[in-house]
Scaffold this active site. Structure first.
Site, PDB file in Angstrom:
ATOM      1  CG  HIS A 123     -10.455   3.472  -3.731  1.00  9.87           C
ATOM      2  ND1 HIS A 123     -11.375   2.602  -3.857  1.00  9.87           N
ATOM      3  CD2 HIS A 123     -10.022   4.038  -4.937  1.00  9.87           C
ATOM      4  CE1 HIS A 123     -11.818   2.514  -5.308  1.00  9.87           C
ATOM      5  NE2 HIS A 123     -10.801   3.229  -5.834  1.00  9.87           N
ATOM      6  CB  CYS A 145      -4.988  -0.337   2.598  1.00 13.18           C
ATOM      7  SG  CYS A 145      -3.841  -0.804   3.709  1.00 13.18           S
ATOM      8  CB  CYS A 204      -0.265   2.534   5.641  1.00 16.80           C
ATOM      9  SG  CYS A 204      -1.024   0.765   5.104  1.00 16.80           S
ATOM     10  CB  CYS A 236      -1.082   0.039   1.351  1.00 16.63           C
ATOM     11  SG  CYS A 236      -2.023   1.451   1.282  1.00 16.63           S
ATOM     12  CB  CYS A 288      -4.184   2.939   6.132  1.00 12.35           C
ATOM     13  SG  CYS A 288      -4.025   2.651   4.167  1.00 12.35           S
ATOM     14  CG  ASP A 299     -13.701 -10.017 -14.939  1.00 16.89           C
ATOM     15  OD1 ASP A 299     -12.874  -9.851 -13.921  1.00 16.89           O
ATOM     16  OD2 ASP A 299     -13.970  -9.283 -15.843  1.00 16.89           O
TER      17      ASP A 299
END
Length: 173
Positions: free
Chosen positions: A141, A135, A89, A86, A138, A148
């Site tokens: 997004h 995440c 963080c 991430c 934290c 799929d």
């Protein structure tokens, strides 16, 4: 002789700088006090605080749920071996071995590194129902998950490159 010494010294200097740059990219340093690639304890940090710390483009996607433009992210057609973290963080998210080629325009993975690397939330924005991927440390997004993807999971974690940091395996590709 003097010219040879200068050229040798310059070559040595450039080698050291080059090695240092590689080491810095692997041993990423940030002014973000919450960034850790080893600590996975959940964080509770306000968006006011994140806005002071994060670059605007990362804040917009990670904290406000925006999406980077398709086919523009640095990891879309990236195929080195390593681990994705991430960018907010430092939480370990995906191994490169779970990344697969797709035509969706964003880097895609079929499974997270650990079960709690990511969490999920229903997203009804843009007149559709999707599952948002956040995440697990934290709550930033990261992107969305779709059904799929390839075997063994059938999942496609469609992630925003700006929300990811990459660390190569021992400098190998």
């Amino acid at each position: 002789m003097k010219s040879l010494i200068i050229k040798t010294s310059l070559a040595l200097f450039l080698a050291v700088i080059s090695e240092r740059s590689f080491a810095q990219s692997v041993n990423f340093k940030t002014k973000n006090p919450y960034y850790s690639r080893t600590v996975t304890t959940p964080l509770k940090v306000s968006n006011v605080e994140w806005k002071k710390i994060l670059k605007p483009e990362l804040y917009q996607v990670a904290r406000e749920g925006a999406t980077e433009t398709s086919f523009t992210g640095k990891y879309y057609e990236f195929d080195e071996k390593g681990t994705y973290f991430c960018a907010v963080c430092g939480n370990p998210l995906f191994l490169s071995t779970s990344k697969f080629a797709t035509t969706c325009g964003w880097p895609s993975f079929y499974e997270p590194l650990r079960k709690n690397s990511v969490i999920y939330r229903k997203d009804t924005s843009h007149n559709m129902t999707r599952t948002e991927v956040l995440c697990g440390r934290c709550d930033s997004h990261l992107g969305h998950i779709f059904d799929d993807g390839p075997k063994p999971t059938g999942n496609r974690f469609c992630m925003n490159s700006v929300c990811l940091d990459f660390v190569p395996n021992s400098g190998k590709k």
